[in-house]
Design an enzyme around this catalytic site. Sequence first.
Site, PDB file in Angstrom:
ATOM      1  N   GLU A 171       1.057   1.295   5.705  1.00 29.39           N
ATOM      2  CA  GLU A 171       0.613   0.724   4.440  1.00 29.39           C
ATOM      3  C   GLU A 171      -0.907   0.615   4.441  1.00 29.39           C
ATOM      4  O   GLU A 171      -1.534   0.447   5.485  1.00 29.39           O
ATOM      5  CB  GLU A 171       1.278  -0.634   4.225  1.00 29.39           C
ATOM      6  CG  GLU A 171       2.749  -0.470   3.898  1.00 29.39           C
ATOM      7  CD  GLU A 171       3.467  -1.796   3.705  1.00 29.39           C
ATOM      8  OE1 GLU A 171       2.859  -2.737   3.177  1.00 29.39           O
ATOM      9  OE2 GLU A 171       4.634  -1.861   4.093  1.00 29.39           O
ATOM     10  N   ARG A 186       4.673  -9.314   4.283  1.00 28.48           N
ATOM     11  CA  ARG A 186       5.822  -9.480   5.178  1.00 28.48           C
ATOM     12  C   ARG A 186       5.374  -9.609   6.638  1.00 28.48           C
ATOM     13  O   ARG A 186       4.614  -8.792   7.128  1.00 28.48           O
ATOM     14  CB  ARG A 186       6.791  -8.299   5.004  1.00 28.48           C
ATOM     15  CG  ARG A 186       7.486  -8.316   3.646  1.00 28.48           C
ATOM     16  CD  ARG A 186       8.404  -7.141   3.434  1.00 28.48           C
ATOM     17  NE  ARG A 186       7.693  -5.894   3.254  1.00 28.48           N
ATOM     18  CZ  ARG A 186       8.286  -4.716   3.049  1.00 28.48           C
ATOM     19  NH1 ARG A 186       9.602  -4.653   3.011  1.00 28.48           N
ATOM     20  NH2 ARG A 186       7.577  -3.625   2.891  1.00 28.48           N
ATOM     21  N   CYS A 235       7.670  -3.967   9.734  1.00 25.89           N
ATOM     22  CA  CYS A 235       8.413  -3.078  10.628  1.00 25.89           C
ATOM     23  C   CYS A 235       8.264  -3.306  12.127  1.00 25.89           C
ATOM     24  O   CYS A 235       9.247  -3.190  12.850  1.00 25.89           O
ATOM     25  CB  CYS A 235       8.082  -1.634  10.287  1.00 25.89           C
ATOM     26  SG  CYS A 235       8.741  -1.211   8.663  1.00 25.89           S
TER      27      CYS A 235
HETATM   28  P1  NAD Z   1      11.460  -2.249   0.548  1.00 18.35           P
HETATM   29  O1  NAD Z   1      12.188  -3.514   0.774  1.00 18.35           O
HETATM   30  O2  NAD Z   1      10.072  -2.292  -0.033  1.00 18.35           O
HETATM   31  O3  NAD Z   1      12.316  -1.308  -0.451  1.00 18.35           O
HETATM   32  C1  NAD Z   1      13.672  -1.068  -0.293  1.00 18.35           C
HETATM   33  C2  NAD Z   1      14.314  -0.986  -1.684  1.00 18.35           C
HETATM   34  O4  NAD Z   1      15.664  -0.566  -1.551  1.00 18.35           O
HETATM   35  C3  NAD Z   1      14.356  -2.316  -2.436  1.00 18.35           C
HETATM   36  O5  NAD Z   1      13.662  -2.198  -3.666  1.00 18.35           O
HETATM   37  C4  NAD Z   1      15.856  -2.586  -2.651  1.00 18.35           C
HETATM   38  O6  NAD Z   1      16.153  -3.206  -3.887  1.00 18.35           O
HETATM   39  C5  NAD Z   1      16.410  -1.189  -2.588  1.00 18.35           C
HETATM   40  N1  NAD Z   1      17.844  -1.148  -2.274  1.00 18.35           N
HETATM   41  C6  NAD Z   1      18.516  -1.801  -1.285  1.00 18.35           C
HETATM   42  N2  NAD Z   1      19.810  -1.468  -1.310  1.00 18.35           N
HETATM   43  C7  NAD Z   1      19.985  -0.585  -2.325  1.00 18.35           C
HETATM   44  C8  NAD Z   1      21.095   0.131  -2.832  1.00 18.35           C
HETATM   45  N3  NAD Z   1      22.299   0.001  -2.272  1.00 18.35           N
HETATM   46  N4  NAD Z   1      20.917   0.936  -3.891  1.00 18.35           N
HETATM   47  C9  NAD Z   1      19.707   1.085  -4.455  1.00 18.35           C
HETATM   48  N5  NAD Z   1      18.597   0.445  -4.008  1.00 18.35           N
HETATM   49  C10 NAD Z   1      18.742  -0.378  -2.954  1.00 18.35           C
HETATM   50  O7  NAD Z   1      11.472  -1.458   1.918  1.00 18.35           O
HETATM   51  P2  NAD Z   1      10.361  -0.413   2.462  1.00 18.35           P
HETATM   52  O8  NAD Z   1       9.198  -1.129   3.009  1.00 18.35           O
HETATM   53  O9  NAD Z   1      10.169   0.625   1.433  1.00 18.35           O
HETATM   54  O10 NAD Z   1      11.146   0.192   3.706  1.00 18.35           O
HETATM   55  C11 NAD Z   1      12.254   1.054   3.534  1.00 18.35           C
HETATM   56  C12 NAD Z   1      12.631   1.648   4.884  1.00 18.35           C
HETATM   57  O11 NAD Z   1      11.541   2.449   5.367  1.00 18.35           O
HETATM   58  C13 NAD Z   1      12.903   0.618   5.975  1.00 18.35           C
HETATM   59  O12 NAD Z   1      13.932   1.086   6.802  1.00 18.35           O
HETATM   60  C14 NAD Z   1      11.597   0.570   6.765  1.00 18.35           C
HETATM   61  O13 NAD Z   1      11.791   0.214   8.109  1.00 18.35           O
HETATM   62  C15 NAD Z   1      11.123   2.004   6.671  1.00 18.35           C
HETATM   63  N6  NAD Z   1       9.666   2.193   6.759  1.00 18.35           N
HETATM   64  C16 NAD Z   1       8.826   1.336   6.106  1.00 18.35           C
HETATM   65  C17 NAD Z   1       7.448   1.562   6.149  1.00 18.35           C
HETATM   66  C18 NAD Z   1       6.479   0.654   5.431  1.00 18.35           C
HETATM   67  O14 NAD Z   1       5.276   0.870   5.578  1.00 18.35           O
HETATM   68  N7  NAD Z   1       6.911  -0.310   4.660  1.00 18.35           N
HETATM   69  C19 NAD Z   1       6.948   2.678   6.831  1.00 18.35           C
HETATM   70  C20 NAD Z   1       7.849   3.529   7.479  1.00 18.35           C
HETATM   71  C21 NAD Z   1       9.212   3.281   7.425  1.00 18.35           C
HETATM   72  C1  UGA Z   2       3.180   0.785  11.082  1.00 15.02           C
HETATM   73  C2  UGA Z   2       2.911   2.138  11.750  1.00 15.02           C
HETATM   74  O1  UGA Z   2       1.504   2.261  11.957  1.00 15.02           O
HETATM   75  C3  UGA Z   2       3.414   3.292  10.875  1.00 15.02           C
HETATM   76  O2  UGA Z   2       3.247   4.519  11.574  1.00 15.02           O
HETATM   77  C4  UGA Z   2       4.907   3.070  10.573  1.00 15.02           C
HETATM   78  O3  UGA Z   2       5.385   4.084   9.717  1.00 15.02           O
HETATM   79  C5  UGA Z   2       5.079   1.729   9.900  1.00 15.02           C
HETATM   80  O4  UGA Z   2       4.566   0.684  10.781  1.00 15.02           O
HETATM   81  C6  UGA Z   2       6.510   1.375   9.654  1.00 15.02           C
HETATM   82  O5  UGA Z   2       7.398   1.894  10.274  1.00 15.02           O
HETATM   83  O6  UGA Z   2       6.654   0.487   8.797  1.00 15.02           O
HETATM   84  P1  UGA Z   2       2.016  -0.620   9.167  1.00 15.02           P
HETATM   85  O7  UGA Z   2       2.848  -1.731   9.706  1.00 15.02           O
HETATM   86  O8  UGA Z   2       2.053  -0.347   7.718  1.00 15.02           O
HETATM   87  O9  UGA Z   2       2.412   0.752   9.885  1.00 15.02           O
HETATM   88  O10 UGA Z   2       0.475  -0.867   9.551  1.00 15.02           O
HETATM   89  P2  UGA Z   2      -0.345  -0.722  10.921  1.00 15.02           P
HETATM   90  O11 UGA Z   2      -1.623  -0.072  10.618  1.00 15.02           O
HETATM   91  O12 UGA Z   2       0.459  -0.148  12.006  1.00 15.02           O
HETATM   92  O13 UGA Z   2      -0.662  -2.236  11.263  1.00 15.02           O
HETATM   93  C7  UGA Z   2       0.350  -3.130  11.714  1.00 15.02           C
HETATM   94  C8  UGA Z   2      -0.265  -4.451  12.113  1.00 15.02           C
HETATM   95  O14 UGA Z   2      -1.027  -4.309  13.313  1.00 15.02           O
HETATM   96  C9  UGA Z   2      -1.229  -5.032  11.074  1.00 15.02           C
HETATM   97  O15 UGA Z   2      -1.032  -6.417  11.006  1.00 15.02           O
HETATM   98  C10 UGA Z   2      -2.588  -4.697  11.631  1.00 15.02           C
HETATM   99  O16 UGA Z   2      -3.584  -5.565  11.179  1.00 15.02           O
HETATM  100  C11 UGA Z   2      -2.329  -4.851  13.128  1.00 15.02           C
HETATM  101  N1  UGA Z   2      -3.258  -4.107  13.997  1.00 15.02           N
HETATM  102  C12 UGA Z   2      -3.345  -2.755  13.906  1.00 15.02           C
HETATM  103  C13 UGA Z   2      -4.009  -4.796  14.944  1.00 15.02           C
HETATM  104  O17 UGA Z   2      -3.923  -6.028  15.060  1.00 15.02           O
HETATM  105  N2  UGA Z   2      -4.843  -4.089  15.764  1.00 15.02           N
HETATM  106  C14 UGA Z   2      -4.960  -2.730  15.697  1.00 15.02           C
HETATM  107  O18 UGA Z   2      -5.748  -2.150  16.492  1.00 15.02           O
HETATM  108  C15 UGA Z   2      -4.188  -2.052  14.739  1.00 15.02           C
END
Ligand code: NAD
Ligand code: UGA
Length: 459
Positions: free
Chosen positions: A165, A346, A276
């Site tokens: 993010e 989160r 995550c």
């Molecule tokens: P999120 O909570 O922002 O979004 C998930 C969405 O799915 C919600 O809007 C929810 O209403 C919807 N949903 C749930 N059940 C449903 C259903 N049965 N039908 C239709 N919609 C439904 O979650 P996110 O942050 O986008 O993460 C999604 C997945 O990707 C997770 O497994 C997470 O671990 C993974 N992931 C997240 C990130 C990140 O940066 N947030 C990065 C890499 C991977």
């Molecule tokens: C992390 C991974 O970097 C992504 O590759 C992965 O897809 C994602 O989780 C996921 O699965 O959700 P994200 O959590 O969005 O991405 O952000 P990061 O840049 O990894 O930062 C995570 C946390 O670590 C933040 O709170 C950040 O401030 C902290 N951080 C990061 C530190 O405290 N020190 C660092 O050197 C780097």
Amino acid sequence: MNHNGLPERICCIGAGYVGGPTMAVIARKCPEIRVTVVDVDQDRVAAWNSERLPVYERGLDELVRETRGKNLFFSADVDAAIRQAQLIFICVNTPTKNYGQGQGKAADLVYVERCARRIAEQAERGTIVVEKSTVPVRTAEMIQTIMEQEDRDVQVLSNPEFMAEGTAIEDLNVPDRVLIGSADTPAGRAAAETLAGIYRTWVDPERIILTGIWSSELSKLSANAFLAQKISSINALSALCEATQADVTEVANAVGCDERIGPRFLRASVGFGGSCFKKDLLNLVYLCEHYGLSEVAAYWQSVLQLNEYQKTRFANQLVRSLFNTVTEKKIAIFGFAFKQGTNDVRESPAITVCRQLLTDRAWLGVYDPAVPEASVRQELSDVTGSAGGRLEVFSDPYDACDGSHALVILTEWNSFRDLDFRRIFASMHKPAVLFDGRNLLDIEEMRRLGFQVRGVGKV
Ligand code: NAD
Ligand code: UGA
């Protein structure tokens, strides 16, 4: 499929932080594919269709403006989108289970399973189902079994997402790698090729990795565990730096120069946050325990323990520096998002620190450039009560600091560097304490302005 062998219609279930940006990039890069993102949350769908998107990411607004209504659509009609798609991404949340067996550790797969059942009921034969959510190893087996029960000829692939993010659009445009796991069968490999074809539209083919399905699922959990481990390692050393008068930035630089270690993810901080790292580490720990690997589980658990220690250590140090009490003192908090560039709170370390201070009866003035007031209040509602208690959320950083005893930086927003700290110092009670949980500011300069400054892992 169209003449390039790409699907004509794809669908993504889950319009969240991953589903929305990921599909916007696919729609932009593949104008011939019609992309529909569906969600059961109607408010979220409405927000994606409005001028104020539910996700704050640099470059996302423009991307959605360019593609929405042309080949990118957001809808709450999940079944219709499933029926029409030749390829379906499952991109729903997989939070830590907060009930029953595996409570507090296992991933809650209820949303993934619901999607699988919906697909099994509605999808056409030959559909490709892609697991994009982060899931425990062998989840694809569960999805495949559900499809087979309904006699669906469906191929299940694993295609975890690695974007972070705050840099989501850059990461999606130029990913380090795209990982696609499939069954080692002709049909599995063909499905993987179809998905790879979509990514090849803009990703360097050498960065598209095809693996077995279990390796792909496990690689995602492993990558997050490695990244979190790197932060916990430097944070552990930050405590030793403070005890020995070494400087953690200098240590990180020296260590990170070694190509085998690398310089990234060595920024000491108040602790890592985000939706995550914690849940995926817990998931990994649970898996290890499930397979009887208690030593392996303990190793990864310690990464999390260190992170909790770091957050509490930071809050305790702050209280100590305010003569061991924060009761009735006003403390300005800069940053509530878990990292810069996002409105996502989160598991933000700010939540732990603010909770501890509120429990100790401090008054908090929170300022964050992207996080809405409602999100701050919601995260802290259990310690502030429904009336909001001793919490104020400001849209102006100077107002947040006015009359405060301490200023605490909890998110690494670059914009904080540009503030007028002379003005801030003048508006605060003295001694004016500055706690920089991200080592963002120049300590010496802040000391010259008169602040009592403390960073992480700094003398
Ligand atoms: P999120 O909570 O922002 O979004 C998930 C969405 O799915 C919600 O809007 C929810 O209403 C919807 N949903 C749930 N059940 C449903 C259903 N049965 N039908 C239709 N919609 C439904 O979650 P996110 O942050 O986008 O993460 C999604 C997945 O990707 C997770 O497994 C997470 O671990 C993974 N992931 C997240 C990130 C990140 O940066 N947030 C990065 C890499 C991977
Ligand atoms: C992390 C991974 O970097 C992504 O590759 C992965 O897809 C994602 O989780 C996921 O699965 O959700 P994200 O959590 O969005 O991405 O952000 P990061 O840049 O990894 O930062 C995570 C946390 O670590 C933040 O709170 C950040 O401030 C902290 N951080 C990061 C530190 O405290 N020190 C660092 O050197 C780097």
